[in-house]
Scaffold this motif. Structure first.
Motif, PDB file in Angstrom:
ATOM      1  N   THR A 217       0.841  -1.194   0.000  1.00 25.33           N
ATOM      2  CA  THR A 217       0.000   0.000   0.000  1.00 25.33           C
ATOM      3  C   THR A 217       0.877   1.245   0.000  1.00 25.33           C
ATOM      4  O   THR A 217       1.786   1.390   0.816  1.00 25.33           O
ATOM      5  N   ILE A 218       0.622   2.104  -0.967  1.00 26.21           N
ATOM      6  CA  ILE A 218       1.353   3.369  -1.069  1.00 26.21           C
ATOM      7  C   ILE A 218       0.339   4.501  -0.969  1.00 26.21           C
ATOM      8  O   ILE A 218      -0.642   4.540  -1.726  1.00 26.21           O
ATOM      9  N   LEU A 233      -1.451   3.005  -9.568  1.00 28.37           N
ATOM     10  CA  LEU A 233      -0.943   2.039  -8.593  1.00 28.37           C
ATOM     11  C   LEU A 233      -1.894   0.856  -8.435  1.00 28.37           C
ATOM     12  O   LEU A 233      -1.455  -0.285  -8.231  1.00 28.37           O
ATOM     13  N   ASP A 234      -3.173   1.121  -8.543  1.00 30.70           N
ATOM     14  CA  ASP A 234      -4.171   0.052  -8.398  1.00 30.70           C
ATOM     15  C   ASP A 234      -4.104  -0.962  -9.539  1.00 30.70           C
ATOM     16  O   ASP A 234      -4.674  -2.055  -9.437  1.00 30.70           O
ATOM     17  N   GLN A 235      -3.432  -0.608 -10.639  1.00 30.98           N
ATOM     18  CA  GLN A 235      -3.343  -1.523 -11.788  1.00 30.98           C
ATOM     19  C   GLN A 235      -2.107  -2.413 -11.723  1.00 30.98           C
ATOM     20  O   GLN A 235      -1.867  -3.208 -12.651  1.00 30.98           O
ATOM     21  N   ARG A 236      -1.312  -2.297 -10.672  1.00 34.56           N
ATOM     22  CA  ARG A 236      -0.122  -3.149 -10.573  1.00 34.56           C
ATOM     23  C   ARG A 236      -0.501  -4.630 -10.688  1.00 34.56           C
ATOM     24  O   ARG A 236      -1.453  -5.076 -10.078  1.00 34.56           O
ATOM     25  N   GLY A 237       0.242  -5.331 -11.513  1.00 36.47           N
ATOM     26  CA  GLY A 237      -0.034  -6.748 -11.746  1.00 36.47           C
ATOM     27  C   GLY A 237      -0.802  -6.999 -13.028  1.00 36.47           C
ATOM     28  O   GLY A 237      -0.838  -8.131 -13.521  1.00 36.47           O
ATOM     29  N   ASP A 238      -1.434  -5.959 -13.594  1.00 34.52           N
ATOM     30  CA  ASP A 238      -2.152  -6.123 -14.862  1.00 34.52           C
ATOM     31  C   ASP A 238      -1.164  -6.395 -15.993  1.00 34.52           C
ATOM     32  O   ASP A 238       0.003  -5.995 -15.942  1.00 34.52           O
ATOM     33  N   ARG A 239      -1.658  -7.027 -17.050  1.00 34.71           N
ATOM     34  CA  ARG A 239      -0.809  -7.383 -18.196  1.00 34.71           C
ATOM     35  C   ARG A 239      -0.515  -6.165 -19.066  1.00 34.71           C
ATOM     36  O   ARG A 239      -1.295  -5.216 -19.121  1.00 34.71           O
ATOM     37  N   TYR A 240       0.615  -6.233 -19.788  1.00 36.51           N
ATOM     38  CA  TYR A 240       0.923  -5.266 -20.843  1.00 36.51           C
ATOM     39  C   TYR A 240       0.505  -5.879 -22.177  1.00 36.51           C
ATOM     40  O   TYR A 240       0.903  -6.991 -22.511  1.00 36.51           O
ATOM     41  N   VAL A 241      -0.295  -5.152 -22.948  1.00 36.13           N
ATOM     42  CA  VAL A 241      -0.702  -5.591 -24.285  1.00 36.13           C
ATOM     43  C   VAL A 241      -0.694  -4.363 -25.193  1.00 36.13           C
ATOM     44  O   VAL A 241      -1.293  -3.333 -24.862  1.00 36.13           O
ATOM     45  N   SER A 296      14.379   9.187 -27.122  1.00 38.01           N
ATOM     46  CA  SER A 296      14.398  10.362 -27.994  1.00 38.01           C
ATOM     47  C   SER A 296      13.137  10.444 -28.847  1.00 38.01           C
ATOM     48  O   SER A 296      12.688  11.531 -29.196  1.00 38.01           O
ATOM     49  N   GLY A 297      12.565   9.275 -29.162  1.00 40.72           N
ATOM     50  CA  GLY A 297      11.334   9.265 -29.947  1.00 40.72           C
ATOM     51  C   GLY A 297      10.080   9.425 -29.108  1.00 40.72           C
ATOM     52  O   GLY A 297       8.968   9.415 -29.651  1.00 40.72           O
ATOM     53  N   GLN A 298      10.250   9.558 -27.787  1.00 43.31           N
ATOM     54  CA  GLN A 298       9.131   9.757 -26.850  1.00 43.31           C
ATOM     55  C   GLN A 298       8.086   8.643 -26.977  1.00 43.31           C
ATOM     56  O   GLN A 298       6.887   8.885 -26.971  1.00 43.31           O
ATOM     57  N   SER A 299       8.570   7.412 -27.051  1.00 39.12           N
ATOM     58  CA  SER A 299       7.691   6.269 -27.316  1.00 39.12           C
ATOM     59  C   SER A 299       7.227   5.536 -26.068  1.00 39.12           C
ATOM     60  O   SER A 299       6.437   4.599 -26.167  1.00 39.12           O
ATOM     61  N   HIS A 300       7.694   5.941 -24.889  1.00 43.07           N
ATOM     62  CA  HIS A 300       7.275   5.267 -23.658  1.00 43.07           C
ATOM     63  C   HIS A 300       7.008   6.294 -22.575  1.00 43.07           C
ATOM     64  O   HIS A 300       7.628   7.363 -22.547  1.00 43.07           O
ATOM     65  N   VAL A 301       6.060   5.966 -21.687  1.00 48.08           N
ATOM     66  CA  VAL A 301       5.672   6.919 -20.652  1.00 48.08           C
ATOM     67  C   VAL A 301       5.379   6.191 -19.349  1.00 48.08           C
ATOM     68  O   VAL A 301       4.907   5.050 -19.353  1.00 48.08           O
ATOM     69  N   ALA A 302       5.700   6.846 -18.244  1.00 45.28           N
ATOM     70  CA  ALA A 302       5.449   6.301 -16.905  1.00 45.28           C
ATOM     71  C   ALA A 302       4.932   7.431 -16.020  1.00 45.28           C
ATOM     72  O   ALA A 302       4.919   8.596 -16.425  1.00 45.28           O
ATOM     73  N   MET A 303       4.520   7.078 -14.790  1.00 49.26           N
ATOM     74  CA  MET A 303       4.043   8.084 -13.845  1.00 49.26           C
ATOM     75  C   MET A 303       4.855   8.000 -12.556  1.00 49.26           C
ATOM     76  O   MET A 303       5.037   6.918 -11.992  1.00 49.26           O
ATOM     77  N   ALA A 304       5.325   9.156 -12.113  1.00 46.26           N
ATOM     78  CA  ALA A 304       6.149   9.202 -10.913  1.00 46.26           C
ATOM     79  C   ALA A 304       5.339   8.833  -9.675  1.00 46.26           C
ATOM     80  O   ALA A 304       4.236   9.332  -9.469  1.00 46.26           O
ATOM     81  N   VAL A 305       5.892   7.927  -8.877  1.00 44.86           N
ATOM     82  CA  VAL A 305       5.316   7.585  -7.576  1.00 44.86           C
ATOM     83  C   VAL A 305       5.853   8.555  -6.531  1.00 44.86           C
ATOM     84  O   VAL A 305       5.142   9.007  -5.644  1.00 44.86           O
ATOM     85  N   ASP A 306       7.134   8.880  -6.660  1.00 47.03           N
ATOM     86  CA  ASP A 306       7.813   9.870  -5.829  1.00 47.03           C
ATOM     87  C   ASP A 306       9.000  10.356  -6.642  1.00 47.03           C
ATOM     88  O   ASP A 306       8.993  10.228  -7.871  1.00 47.03           O
ATOM     89  N   SER A 307      10.004  10.897  -6.007  1.00 47.18           N
ATOM     90  CA  SER A 307      11.147  11.434  -6.751  1.00 47.18           C
ATOM     91  C   SER A 307      12.100  10.352  -7.250  1.00 47.18           C
ATOM     92  O   SER A 307      13.024  10.637  -8.013  1.00 47.18           O
ATOM     93  N   VAL A 308      11.871   9.102  -6.819  1.00 47.79           N
ATOM     94  CA  VAL A 308      12.788   8.011  -7.156  1.00 47.79           C
ATOM     95  C   VAL A 308      12.126   6.937  -8.008  1.00 47.79           C
ATOM     96  O   VAL A 308      12.753   6.374  -8.912  1.00 47.79           O
TER      97      VAL A 308
END
Length: 339
Positions: A217-218, A233-241, A296-308
């Motif tokens: 729990t975060i 965060l609630d989607q952790r464990g879901d598949r990547y497709v 460089s192609g900006q092809s992937h994206v994530a969301m910060a949980v904190d500064s690390v």
């Protein structure tokens, strides 16, 4: 001793039968030498190499997926332009139908023998005032028809031009989409090869890749960004497709879009669009909910949980999970959607 060896060699090379034996020995040795490798055999790709190749192809697939989504969005936009152009054309055609009635009336009078001009007005007028009234009506009618026809012509020309432009844009988008579909098909074959290598990995490595990581729990902060982060965060464990949009499978950008949608904020579908959303912040300013766009192609994206840490849908075979921000890939831009 040396003389004895030299004598023996002379005897071997001089006697016919001995020469045959020696020749056979030399031939056999040559065959063996030809069969056996003169250098160490090329080693089979290691499990790490197979995984690296798989990750490389997956990253390319991610970029193609984003390209395909962008083309689909462009196609939808161009179709909207075409729909508006067709509506404009329909309005112009209706105006033409109404205005043409007046023109047809004048044409009908003209063909019936009456010359609706200054001379005919003079001949049929009962008085000077009647003549002036007829001329005034004639001028008004002529002016109205000229103006109406001019507007009609302009409207039709504009609508036709818009339709041609939209048609050309739609054809271009369709062509682009077809090209990307072909690239996707080509890459799929490469990806299948990589999966074969992936399947050769040992059980512990596969288990590590499939692990959802930190699912503890975060506590997300309050506010819009915190609400979006909590969704991710609630989607952790879901598949990547590739191309998936939930609820149990995602690609990188669909997860981020859905997360902010849950916080009543609309952002683009692709990582390219998300790289322009909100405002830019530096790596040292990162806080929960910020969008981090990679490569460089900006092809992937994530969301910060904190500064690390960041949460993301990384690649096929790996579930949505938390990773170190800087380990995901080279950062292109960081965007803050809500303060």
């Amino acid at each position: 001793m040396r003389q004895a060896h030299e004598k023996e060699d002379r005897d071997v090379t001089s006697h016919p039968s001995r020469r045959a034996v020696r020749g056979a020995f030399v031939t056999t040795a040559a065959v063996v030498a030809a069969v056996l490798p003169t250098t160490p055999a090329t080693a089979q790709p290691s499990a790490a190499d197979a995984l690296a190749k798989f990750n490389e192809l997956s990253q390319k697939a991610t970029q193609l997926n984003q390209d395909k989504l962008k083309a689909q969005g462009d196609l939808a936009a161009k179709q909207g332009e075409l729909d508006r152009a067709e509506a404009t054309l329909a309005t112009a055609q209706e105006a033409a139908r109404l205005q043409r009635g007046q023109v047809d009336l004048l044409t009908e009078v003209s063909y019936s023998g009456a010359r609706f001009n200054q001379l005919s007005a003079l001949l049929v007028s009962d008085s000077q005032q009647d003549f002036l009234n007829r001329m005034s009506a004639l001028n008004v009618l002529a002016a109205d028809n000229a103006e109406a026809m001019q507007k009609l012509t302009s409207a039709i020309d504009a609508a036709d031009a818009a339709t041609r432009t939209a048609d050309e844009a739609t054809d271009a988008s369709k062509k682009l989409l077809a090209e990307i579909e072909q690239k996707s098909a080509d890459l799929q074959k490469q990806l299948n090869d990589a999966r074969t290598q992936y399947d050769s990995l040992n059980a512990s490595t596969k288990s590590s890749l499939k692990n959802a990581g930190d699912t503890s729990t975060i506590q997300a902060p309050p506010g819009t960004a915190g609400k979006a982060l909590q969704f991710a965060l609630d989607q952790r464990g879901d598949r990547y497709v590739h191309g998936a949009t939930g609820p149990d499978a995602w690609d990188c950008s669909s997860l981020i879009q859905a997360a902010y949608r849950s916080a009543n904020v609309s952002i683009g579908r692709t990582s390219y669009d998300q790289a322009k959303a909100g405002r830019a912040v530096s790596r040292g300013e990162v806080k929960p909910g910020d969008i981090i766009v990679y490569y460089s192609g900006q092809s992937h994206v994530a969301m910060a949980v904190d500064s690390v840490r960041a949460v993301h849908a990384s690649t096929e075979g790996v579930p949505v999970r938390i990773a170190d921000i800087d380990s995901i890939g080279p950062i292109s831009v960081i965007r803050r959607i809500s303060d």
